[in-house]
Design an enzyme around this catalytic site. Structure first.
Site, PDB file in Angstrom:
ATOM      1  N   LEU A 178      49.979  36.598 -29.505  1.00 15.99           N
ATOM      2  CA  LEU A 178      49.187  35.442 -29.905  1.00 15.99           C
ATOM      3  C   LEU A 178      47.694  35.783 -29.971  1.00 15.99           C
ATOM      4  O   LEU A 178      46.917  35.046 -30.551  1.00 15.99           O
ATOM      5  CB  LEU A 178      49.416  34.301 -28.903  1.00 15.99           C
ATOM      6  CG  LEU A 178      49.274  32.885 -29.419  1.00 15.99           C
ATOM      7  CD1 LEU A 178      50.144  32.638 -30.639  1.00 15.99           C
ATOM      8  CD2 LEU A 178      49.618  31.892 -28.334  1.00 15.99           C
ATOM      9  N   SER A 179      47.313  36.917 -29.406  1.00 15.39           N
ATOM     10  CA  SER A 179      45.904  37.308 -29.370  1.00 15.39           C
ATOM     11  C   SER A 179      45.569  38.293 -30.485  1.00 15.39           C
ATOM     12  O   SER A 179      46.073  39.420 -30.493  1.00 15.39           O
ATOM     13  CB  SER A 179      45.574  37.951 -28.021  1.00 15.39           C
ATOM     14  OG  SER A 179      44.301  38.571 -28.074  1.00 15.39           O
TER      15      SER A 179
END
EC number: 2.5.1.18
Length: 183
Positions: free
Chosen positions: A15-16
């Site tokens: 997600l990063s």
């Protein structure tokens, strides 16, 4: 014979976008830099909670900066990174729990596939604006990375087991003990 490689642990969550950039740089240069890269799938939501930080997108000035920064860094590092159209839904509502549990299962049973499957999940969310939460999406990423359909399905069935859940939790806690915080 040169010195033994140093171990570098990379705690990451797909997600990063910043984790993706660091991942690609470390994968690209690990041999040149003489490092043994240990990939450690962890949950960014747990790290945020532990550190008391808010996701950068929730801080208006950081969110605005992130959009331009990611674009420029992606060009510099030659990673095809793009902000998802429905950024807040992807980051704040959907999250990455199933994907990170899947990567934890991959690491536990087929660690040789972890780099490729991680990259495919990043490509789905941060390059092609595709889902990473649905079982079919996770299977598609695993298959594109070279896993057999049967092997990927078997791992997907394990993401709700206590072993996988506990391993992801332990890895996330280890990151927090190192003082990791996302800002």
């Amino acid at each position: 014979m040169g010195p033994l490689p140093r171990t570098v642990e990379l705690f990451y969550d797909v997600l990063s976008p910043y984790s993706w950039l660091g991942f690609e740089i470390l994968c690209r240069y690990k041999n040149i830099w003489n490092v043994h890269l240990q990939l450690r799938p962890s949950l960014i939501a747990g790290i945020m909670k532990s550190s008391g930080n808010k996701p950068p997108a929730l801080v208006p000035s950081k969110g605005k900066y992130l959009t331009n920064d990611i674009k420029l860094l992606g060009q510099h590092v030659q990673v095809p990174i793009r902000i998802p159209k429905d950024f807040f839904s992807v980051i704040l509502e959907k999250g990455s729990l199933s994907a990170m549990r899947f990567l934890t299962a991959v690491n536990m049973e087929h660690p040789e596939m972890l780099e490729k499957v991680s990259r495919e999940l990043w490509m789905r969310v941060w390059s092609r604006d595709e889902d990473i939460t649905e079982p079919g999406s996770i299977l598609a990423a695993a298959e594109k990375a070279g896993m057999s359909t049967e092997g990927a399905r078997a791992l997907l069935e394990k993401i709700s087991t206590p072993q996988v859940k506990n391993q992801l939790k332990e890895t996330t806690e280890a990151a927090c003990k190192y003082g990791v915080s996302h800002s």
